[in-house]
Design a protein around this motif. Sequence first.
Motif, PDB file in Angstrom:
ATOM      1  N   VAL A   1      12.079  -7.830  -1.361  1.00 30.58           N
ATOM      2  CA  VAL A   1      11.003  -6.972  -0.862  1.00 30.58           C
ATOM      3  C   VAL A   1      11.410  -6.469   0.518  1.00 30.58           C
ATOM      4  O   VAL A   1      11.701  -7.259   1.417  1.00 30.58           O
ATOM      5  N   TYR A   2      11.430  -5.144   0.663  1.00 30.99           N
ATOM      6  CA  TYR A   2      11.754  -4.506   1.936  1.00 30.99           C
ATOM      7  C   TYR A   2      10.518  -3.742   2.403  1.00 30.99           C
ATOM      8  O   TYR A   2       9.949  -2.956   1.643  1.00 30.99           O
ATOM      9  N   VAL A   3      10.104  -3.995   3.640  1.00 33.29           N
ATOM     10  CA  VAL A   3       8.901  -3.370   4.186  1.00 33.29           C
ATOM     11  C   VAL A   3       9.304  -2.425   5.306  1.00 33.29           C
ATOM     12  O   VAL A   3      10.088  -2.792   6.188  1.00 33.29           O
ATOM     13  N   ARG A   4       8.747  -1.215   5.241  1.00 29.08           N
ATOM     14  CA  ARG A   4       9.047  -0.206   6.258  1.00 29.08           C
ATOM     15  C   ARG A   4       7.756   0.448   6.727  1.00 29.08           C
ATOM     16  O   ARG A   4       6.872   0.720   5.915  1.00 29.08           O
TER      17      ARG A   4
ATOM     18  N   VAL B   1       2.325   2.182  -0.086  1.00 30.52           N
ATOM     19  CA  VAL B   1       2.824   2.446  -1.432  1.00 30.52           C
ATOM     20  C   VAL B   1       4.066   1.588  -1.643  1.00 30.52           C
ATOM     21  O   VAL B   1       4.802   1.315  -0.705  1.00 30.52           O
ATOM     22  N   THR B   2       4.238   1.149  -2.872  1.00 29.11           N
ATOM     23  CA  THR B   2       5.407   0.341  -3.214  1.00 29.11           C
ATOM     24  C   THR B   2       6.179   1.023  -4.325  1.00 29.11           C
ATOM     25  O   THR B   2       5.588   1.487  -5.301  1.00 29.11           O
TER      26      THR B   2
ATOM     27  N   VAL C   1       8.371  -1.390   0.129  1.00 30.37           N
ATOM     28  CA  VAL C   1       6.974  -1.242   0.518  1.00 30.37           C
ATOM     29  C   VAL C   1       6.928  -0.350   1.747  1.00 30.37           C
ATOM     30  O   VAL C   1       7.570  -0.649   2.769  1.00 30.37           O
ATOM     31  N   TYR C   2       6.183   0.725   1.647  1.00 28.24           N
ATOM     32  CA  TYR C   2       6.023   1.673   2.752  1.00 28.24           C
ATOM     33  C   TYR C   2       4.585   1.591   3.247  1.00 28.24           C
ATOM     34  O   TYR C   2       3.643   1.803   2.479  1.00 28.24           O
ATOM     35  N   ILE C   3       4.422   1.252   4.514  1.00 28.69           N
ATOM     36  CA  ILE C   3       3.113   1.112   5.135  1.00 28.69           C
ATOM     37  C   ILE C   3       2.945   2.232   6.155  1.00 28.69           C
ATOM     38  O   ILE C   3       3.862   2.546   6.917  1.00 28.69           O
TER      39      ILE C   3
END
Length: 70
Positions: free
Chosen positions: A4-7, A18-19, A29-31
């Motif tokens: 899981v990569y969060v940006r 959105v994932t 995962v884009y926040i």
Amino acid sequence: MEEVYVRLVRLPSTIYGVTVKDENGDYNVYINSNLSVSAQDRALKHEMKHIERGDFYSDIGIEKLEENMP
């Protein structure tokens, strides 16, 4: 692989997060960076719940999946 990569990225104000699952099987995962820190945290928890529930493998439509989201 299912990492899981969060940006944090700029998204339209109506989109909190959105994932996207990529070709390697990883979750991206884009926040929305325009949200407050607490709203970003809620959005991340929401997106992580989709991953934990296996929603990417579901035949249920996104509208129904969102309805059933805490």
